[in-house]
Scaffold this motif. Structure first.
Motif, PDB file in Angstrom:
ATOM      1  N   GLU A  35       0.815  -1.218   0.000  1.00  0.00           N
ATOM      2  CA  GLU A  35       0.000   0.000   0.000  1.00  0.00           C
ATOM      3  C   GLU A  35       0.848   1.268   0.000  1.00  0.00           C
ATOM      4  OE1 GLU A  35      -3.739   1.986   2.456  1.00  0.00           O
ATOM      5  OE2 GLU A  35      -3.013  -0.003   3.020  1.00  0.00           O
ATOM      6  N   GLU A  52      -4.819  -3.422  -0.721  1.00  0.00           N
ATOM      7  CA  GLU A  52      -3.967  -2.758  -1.689  1.00  0.00           C
ATOM      8  C   GLU A  52      -2.643  -3.470  -1.846  1.00  0.00           C
ATOM      9  OE1 GLU A  52      -3.885   1.417  -2.941  1.00  0.00           O
ATOM     10  OE2 GLU A  52      -5.733   0.446  -2.469  1.00  0.00           O
ATOM     11  N   LYS A  66      -8.167  -0.898  -2.952  1.00  0.00           N
ATOM     12  CA  LYS A  66      -9.223  -0.867  -1.935  1.00  0.00           C
ATOM     13  C   LYS A  66     -10.610  -0.722  -2.545  1.00  0.00           C
ATOM     14  CE  LYS A  66      -6.591   0.771   1.968  1.00  0.00           C
ATOM     15  NZ  LYS A  66      -6.220   1.890   2.806  1.00  0.00           N
TER      16      LYS A  66
END
Length: 179
Positions: A9, A172, A166
């Motif tokens: 992420e 992610e 997401k």
């Protein structure tokens, strides 16, 4: 089970921030620029880029959505006998003489980008078209290259890149899987 997670992420956020700065620098600001996300994940990435660009520049950048379903050259092989599902494009601004930045998650053969350019030209005549991708995995079949790349990830023909965001996947990451 992924073979490897190549972007988490935080890495995705950093890549999008860098791409945002590069778009602004290459275009000397955002005047006459429009981000156009290729459905599906390209739209979410375009919206994220727009948010970052607005934070940097202090003014919004227009964003559109492009559905390339009917422009694909592999339509018959991808859909078998079923009718293709067309979700529709949404480009609420005039793109004539604008600098268009096409946004997608993965650049692979180049065929998706070619279809997106065909779809754009049917809508209007941009001054120029640039390409921003989160991942460039190589293996081009057409002479297409990205102007803005989050990460180059060389892959073999037996591997595939999976981008999870997401908005569609509840988490992610970008991973490599074996076929």
């Amino acid at each position: 089970m992924p073979k490897a997670i190549v972007l988490d992420e935080k890495a995705i956020q950093r890549a999008l921030t860098r791409i945002s700065h590069e778009i602004i620098e290459r275009n000397k600001g955002i005047e006459d620029c429009v981000l156009v996300g290729i459905k599906t994940r390209g739209i979410y990435l375009a919206n994220r880029l727009a948010k970052r660009i607005e934070q940097i520049e202090g003014q919004p950048i227009s964003v559109g959505e492009l559905d390339i379903t009917l422009y694909r050259d592999d339509l018959t092989t991808k859909t078998s006998n079923a009718e293709p599902e067309v979700k529709g494009s949404d480009i609420p601004m005039d793109i004539n003489n604008k600098k268009i930045v096409l946004v997608d998650d993965v650049l692979y053969t180049g065929r998706t980008v070619r279809a997106a350019m065909d779809a754009l030209v049917d809508i209007g005549r941009p001054a120029l078209i640039q390409l921003a991708v989160l991942v460039d995995r190589g293996h081009r079949e057409l002479p297409i290259r990205a102007d803005f790349i989050g990460k180059n990830i060389p892959t073999s023909g037996q591997e595939r890149i999976v981008v999870e965001l997401k908005e569609t996947d509840d988490h992610e990451q970008v991973s490599i899987y074996e076929n």
